[in-house]
Design a protein around this motif. Structure first.
Motif, PDB file in Angstrom:
ATOM      1  N   ARG A  40       0.816  -1.354   0.014  1.00 10.31           N
ATOM      2  CA  ARG A  40       0.018   0.013  -0.107  1.00 10.31           C
ATOM      3  C   ARG A  40       0.858   1.280  -0.074  1.00 10.31           C
ATOM      4  O   ARG A  40       0.683   2.222  -0.698  1.00 10.31           O
ATOM      5  N   LEU A  41       1.982   1.277   0.825  1.00  9.71           N
ATOM      6  CA  LEU A  41       2.868   2.338   0.829  1.00  9.71           C
ATOM      7  C   LEU A  41       3.597   2.723  -0.426  1.00  9.71           C
ATOM      8  O   LEU A  41       3.857   3.901  -1.024  1.00  9.71           O
ATOM      9  N   SER A  42       3.898   1.452  -1.127  1.00 11.44           N
ATOM     10  CA  SER A  42       4.701   1.540  -2.460  1.00 11.44           C
ATOM     11  C   SER A  42       3.999   2.480  -3.624  1.00 11.44           C
ATOM     12  O   SER A  42       4.132   3.183  -4.261  1.00 11.44           O
ATOM     13  N   ALA A  43       2.494   1.995  -3.764  1.00 12.35           N
ATOM     14  CA  ALA A  43       1.518   2.699  -4.437  1.00 12.35           C
ATOM     15  C   ALA A  43       1.326   4.225  -4.146  1.00 12.35           C
ATOM     16  O   ALA A  43       1.291   4.940  -5.175  1.00 12.35           O
ATOM     17  N   GLN A  44       1.106   4.419  -2.734  1.00 10.09           N
ATOM     18  CA  GLN A  44       1.502   5.798  -2.316  1.00 10.09           C
ATOM     19  C   GLN A  44       2.646   6.391  -2.932  1.00 10.09           C
ATOM     20  O   GLN A  44       2.372   7.715  -3.342  1.00 10.09           O
ATOM     21  N   LEU A  45       3.552   5.891  -2.577  1.00  8.34           N
ATOM     22  CA  LEU A  45       4.990   6.534  -2.838  1.00  8.34           C
ATOM     23  C   LEU A  45       5.049   6.818  -4.504  1.00  8.34           C
ATOM     24  O   LEU A  45       5.465   7.895  -4.976  1.00  8.34           O
ATOM     25  N   GLU A  46       4.854   5.922  -5.353  1.00  7.99           N
ATOM     26  CA  GLU A  46       4.548   6.145  -6.713  1.00  7.99           C
ATOM     27  C   GLU A  46       3.542   7.217  -7.302  1.00  7.99           C
ATOM     28  O   GLU A  46       4.194   8.025  -8.052  1.00  7.99           O
ATOM     29  N   GLU A  47       2.497   7.087  -6.834  1.00  7.61           N
ATOM     30  CA  GLU A  47       1.650   8.275  -7.055  1.00  7.61           C
ATOM     31  C   GLU A  47       2.053   9.589  -6.769  1.00  7.61           C
ATOM     32  O   GLU A  47       2.139  10.573  -7.673  1.00  7.61           O
ATOM     33  N   THR A  48       3.021   9.839  -5.546  1.00  6.15           N
ATOM     34  CA  THR A  48       3.330  11.187  -4.954  1.00  6.15           C
ATOM     35  C   THR A  48       4.734  11.479  -5.980  1.00  6.15           C
ATOM     36  O   THR A  48       4.677  12.877  -6.331  1.00  6.15           O
ATOM     37  N   TRP A  49       5.489  10.561  -6.298  1.00  6.49           N
ATOM     38  CA  TRP A  49       6.492  10.942  -7.223  1.00  6.49           C
ATOM     39  C   TRP A  49       6.068  11.314  -8.485  1.00  6.49           C
ATOM     40  O   TRP A  49       6.865  11.998  -9.141  1.00  6.49           O
ATOM     41  N   ILE A  50       5.185  10.555  -9.217  1.00 11.88           N
ATOM     42  CA  ILE A  50       4.601  10.884 -10.522  1.00 11.88           C
ATOM     43  C   ILE A  50       4.001  12.299 -10.486  1.00 11.88           C
ATOM     44  O   ILE A  50       4.247  13.233 -11.332  1.00 11.88           O
ATOM     45  N   HIS A  51       3.480  12.776  -9.451  1.00 12.21           N
ATOM     46  CA  HIS A  51       2.930  14.357  -9.407  1.00 12.21           C
ATOM     47  C   HIS A  51       4.143  15.260  -9.292  1.00 12.21           C
ATOM     48  O   HIS A  51       4.252  16.098  -9.819  1.00 12.21           O
ATOM     49  N   LEU A  52       5.300  14.943  -8.173  1.00 16.71           N
ATOM     50  CA  LEU A  52       6.474  15.569  -8.305  1.00 16.71           C
ATOM     51  C   LEU A  52       7.051  15.893  -9.757  1.00 16.71           C
ATOM     52  O   LEU A  52       7.524  17.063  -9.978  1.00 16.71           O
TER      53      LEU A  52
END
Length: 893
Positions: free
Chosen positions: A862-874
């Protein structure tokens, strides 16, 4: 509020002020065995040394609340009146007594032993006790019959003062017994001044008719009479103790007459000793020196050691005798300010010390003829300088200053090193023989290299001249550059472009060498002046409609527009880095505009409008010259030494009036108080999260989180080569309880018998971080454990994370709680770098346990998906910003 007082600039001190209309006073310092002269300049008192061996020096002075109207001095104190109050100043700087009691303005002061006598314009005389500040005596005179105009204590006359009146009569009073001893009928003309002659019982009386009466007050007998043709007598002084019976008298037109008292005749005249009335005169006792001062801002020491009886100027301190019209910093060290005044002179004032001041003299068509005719009848004098430009590149080799004069077609060069007018007079060839009245030079500039001068004319012509030879090097345009008058010229730092502004609402860009037109920009209104910041290529344009525009000379586009002044813009100056544009206007305001943000960040209001501004190349001072003011005023840049808010001012901001700085620097206490006030205003607490779409970093230093993954390597490098040696006699130490958190042992443990069996429960003691993580499983509040972790150092963080695993005394539930804390940080998008560092260390320490536990694996995915989403936005935001920056750098707008 600090903003109301001008948060960015604080008044520092005034330059170029030396004397006013108040007569000076001469004092003798017994311990130093030297004479000192004190003059009033505005609200301050200056003290100068008049010794032959030392140049005059100014004391620190002390600024009073109002302008000084009268000065007097005794052996210890200087008395200065301002309004209906007068003060006693000790040690040239400290106000020790204040005397209040007059209802009208004090205009006469006379120290008298332990007392001081003061007279106001309401014709009230008060005798004060100096130490107690109490009134000893008060006498009221009838203004219709005896209006007191002069006061004197005759030598050897105990407790007696002599008063002169506007009606012409004199009165001798005993102030101890409050008795009128004798009334002199006078000469039917108003008395302007009284002076003690070297002989006892003899005084000199100056009258409004220009007569000087030498009178014996013991027998009421007139000994001799003299007459001057220059109006009322303003000052009288006698040369004493060196064998020359000479009397000097001053006049309202600035001339001084010298009279021989033995032969009763005029010895000589010192014409134009001052350009205004001679305010004060004092012969130095025992020396052939005469000190004079006047409202022309000059103090002069005259030496009478030559034949003919006429004095020569031995030393002087003088500034402009008429208000400055243009000021500019000279050089790059920020220590000299060039100033052109309405008196026709060009002067250099040092911001470091007055001994570095220079006067480059007065502009003249023909120097030799000017010297022969003298100042008063000089028809060769040039009009005042209206604009000038200077460079230091070749000032040792040839003239480095170019100036244009009011309504005059010829521009002059000036030499800073030789402190004189230069050798060239520059004007177009077609006007060499005939000089038209209606054509004149309007704008000048000099190149950075100091080789060329560019001159704009009222006809629209713009010419280039060589500064070394004075040869004409070309003209911009076929016949003229503009259809109307040239309002400004500027040359860039590399001599590639010449920029001209005309009243035809055009800014034109020319190739400097080829003289070809490159570009022309239409303006919304007629420009009144331009200013180029050469380092950044930014051009400031002031308009006749009181607006301001900023133009980028590379793109040739208007990049900023400012409005807010309600009067004609007099001058502009840039800060050294080009971020601020500072403007002054006839609406009496000085405004600072921030170019990057396009906002007004500072504004202050003055009593008189600033006609010229200049900012130091080092950025420490802003200098201003004002309407009907002889001084140059320095304002310190407070952003260099204190925290100053540069927030935009509101549209309805109304500044309060602030006073001009005095001739002495402000007290440090006042500055400190201002700093405290400004700090209260600009204090700003940043929220933990600026916005929902933003990712916020923590305020922790990099050392707290950057090396968490490399702690094992750092420990290996820092491991000592040899084990530590135990000292022979170990020092006393307080025992601690074993556990993760060190605690001192209670006193009762010391007496217990030591057991070699280790208590497992003690070792498994839970830390505060562990306890908060356990509580967060039920409350879902992770702020407390995160704050605890942020306060720890790298080693302690590693210990806390190791102890979360079951083999370290922890549990799987607490590990799950830690991962949820990281998830909360990523969801709220704050402390972003801490979340990355803590998660990386956690994975490094507990990867085996996580891979074998399904609950932890589920949370990690769940954390991995959350991290990926934040990095794409950044990454999207980064790419957008980089794209815009690349386009701005490469595109031709």
């Amino acid at each position: 509020m600090a903003a109301e007082r001008g948060a960015l600039f604080a008044g520092f001190r005034a330059l170029g002020l030396y004397s006013g209309h108040v007569p000076h006073v001469l004092r003798y310092h017994g311990r130093h065995r030297e004479f000192y002269v004190a003059t009033a300049v505005g609200r301050s008192v200056h003290t100068y040394n008049v010794s032959r061996t030392r140049p005059p020096r100014r004391s620190r002075g002390n600024a009073l609340l109002q302008d000084i109207t009268c000065l007097a001095a005794d052996r210890m104190l200087i008395f200065a009146s301002c309004g209906n109050v007068f003060h006693a100043i000790a040690r040239n700087k400290e106000v020790v007594h204040t005397y209040e009691g007059h209802k009208a303005e004090v205009h006469l002061l006379q120290p008298f032993g332990d007392h001081v006598v003061s007279v106001d314009v309401g014709n009230v005389l008060i005798v004060w006790d100096i130490q107690s500040e109490e009134e000893y005596l008060q006498v009221v005179f009838d203004k219709a019959t005896f209006a007191v105009s002069a006061i004197l204590h005759p030598s050897t006359y105990l407790n007696k003062i002599l008063l002169g009146s506007e009606q012409g009569g004199l009165q001798l009073w005993n102030i101890r017994s409050n008795k009128l001893l004798y009334s002199f009928p006078g000469w039917g003309l108003g008395v302007t001044t009284l002076a003690q002659a070297p002989a006892v019982d003899v005084i000199a009386v100056g009258l409004v008719s220009g007569h000087i009466i030498i009178h014996n007050i013991k027998f009421d007998e007139t000994l001799m009479k003299f007459q001057q043709d220059w109006g009322p007598i303003t000052a009288i002084s006698f040369r004493t103790a060196d064998g020359h019976p000479v009397m000097a008298a001053g006049s309202p037109v600035g001339h001084i007459a010298l009279w021989d008292l033995e032969e009763k005749k005029l010895i000589s005249q010192m014409r134009n000793a001052h350009s205004t009335a001679v305010a004060g005169m004092s012969f130095v006792p025992g020396e052939p020196l005469l000190i004079t001062n006047g409202a022309d801002n000059a103090i002069r020491v005259w030496n009478f050691d030559g034949p003919g009886g006429t004095g020569r100027v031995l030393r002087s301190r003088m500034g402009h005798s008429a208000p400055p019209t243009k000021i500019r910093y000279h050089g790059q060290n920020g220590e000299q300010i060039l100033s052109a005044g309405q008196d026709g002179t060009l002067q250099s004032f040092s911001t470091v010390h007055e001994r570095f001041n220079k006067s480059l003299g007065r502009g003249s068509i023909n120097k030799k003829k000017s010297k022969k005719k003298g100042l008063q009848y000089d028809t060769m004098a040039l009009p005042p300088i209206t604009a000038f430009a200077s460079e230091v590149a070749h000032q040792n080799d040839w003239d480095g200053i170019i100036a244009c004069h009011q309504g005059y077609i010829t521009c002059t060069t000036w030499n800073y090193q030789k402190t004189s007018m230069g050798i060239h007079k520059l004007r177009p060839e077609e006007f060499k023989k005939n000089k038209p009245i209606d054509i004149y030079a309007t704008a000048v500039d000099i190149t950075t290299c100091g080789n060329f001068a560019v001159i704009g004319m009222s006809t629209g012509q713009v010419d280039v001249y060589n500064m070394q030879s004075g040869i004409h090097r070309g003209r911009y345009g076929k016949e003229r550059a503009h259809e109307g008058s040239v309002r400004g010229v500027a040359v860039d730092g590399l001599n590639q472009l010449t920029i001209t502004a005309g009243s035809d609402r055009l800014i034109k860009f020319w190739k400097f060498k080829a003289k070809d037109l490159v570009h022309s920009t239409d303006l919304s209104s007629s420009p009144s002046g331009i200013l180029l910041h050469r380092d950044s290529g930014i051009l400031g344009i002031a308009f006749d409609d009181f607006g301001i525009s900023v133009l980028d000379i590379e793109t040739r586009k208007i990049v900023r527009k400012f409005s807010g002044h309600h009067g004609r813009i007099n001058d502009m100056t840039f800060s050294p880095d080009g971020r601020w544009l500072i403007t002054s206007s006839m609406d009496c305001t000085i405004k600072t505009w921030d170019l990057p943000s396009g906002c007004l960040i500072d504004c202050f209001l003055l009593d008189s409008a600033a006609v010229s501004l200049t900012m130091s190349p080092t950025g420490d001072f802003l200098a201003s010259a004002h309407v009907d003011d002889l001084g140059i005023y320095l304002w310190s840049n407070r952003s260099l030494y204190s925290l100053v808010s540069l927030r935009p001012l509101p549209a309805d901001y109304e500044p309060s009036v602030i006073t001009l700085p005095g001739t002495c620097p402000l007290q440090d206490v006042d500055v400190a108080e201002d700093e405290d006030k400004s700090d209260e205003i600009i204090e700003y607490d940043s929220p933990e999260q600026l916005g929902e779409q933003l990712v916020t970093l923590s305020l922790l230093p990099e050392s707290r989180w950057k090396n968490l993954l490399s702690l094992d390597i750092i420990k290996k490098k820092n491991k000592p080569r040899e084990p530590p040696k135990v000292p022979k006699s170990a020092p006393f130490f307080i025992p601690t309880v074993p556990g993760l958190i060190p605690r001192y042992a209670a006193p009762e443990h010391e007496n217990d018998a030591q057991s070699k069996i280790v208590n497992i429960g003690v070792l498994a003691q839970k830390s505060d971080f562990y306890i908060h993580l356990e509580e967060a499983l039920s409350t879902n509040e992770y702020t407390a454990p995160l704050n605890l972790l942020k306060d720890l150092g790298p080693s302690n963080i590693e210990i806390e994370l190791r102890s979360l695993a079951p083999e370290g005394g922890g549990s799987l539930e607490v590990m799950l709680s830690f991962l949820r804390m990281i998830g909360m940080m990523l969801k709220k998008k704050y402390n972003f770098e801490l979340a990355q560092a803590y998660l990386a260390l956690f994975l490094k320490l507990h990867l085996k346990i996580i891979s074998s536990e399904p609950s932890l694996l589920e949370e990690i995915s769940r954390l991995s998906a959350q991290l990926e989403e934040t990095w794409i936005h950044l990454r999207t935001l980064f790419n957008q910003s980089l794209c815009v920056l690349t386009y701005m750098k490469s595109a031709l707008l």
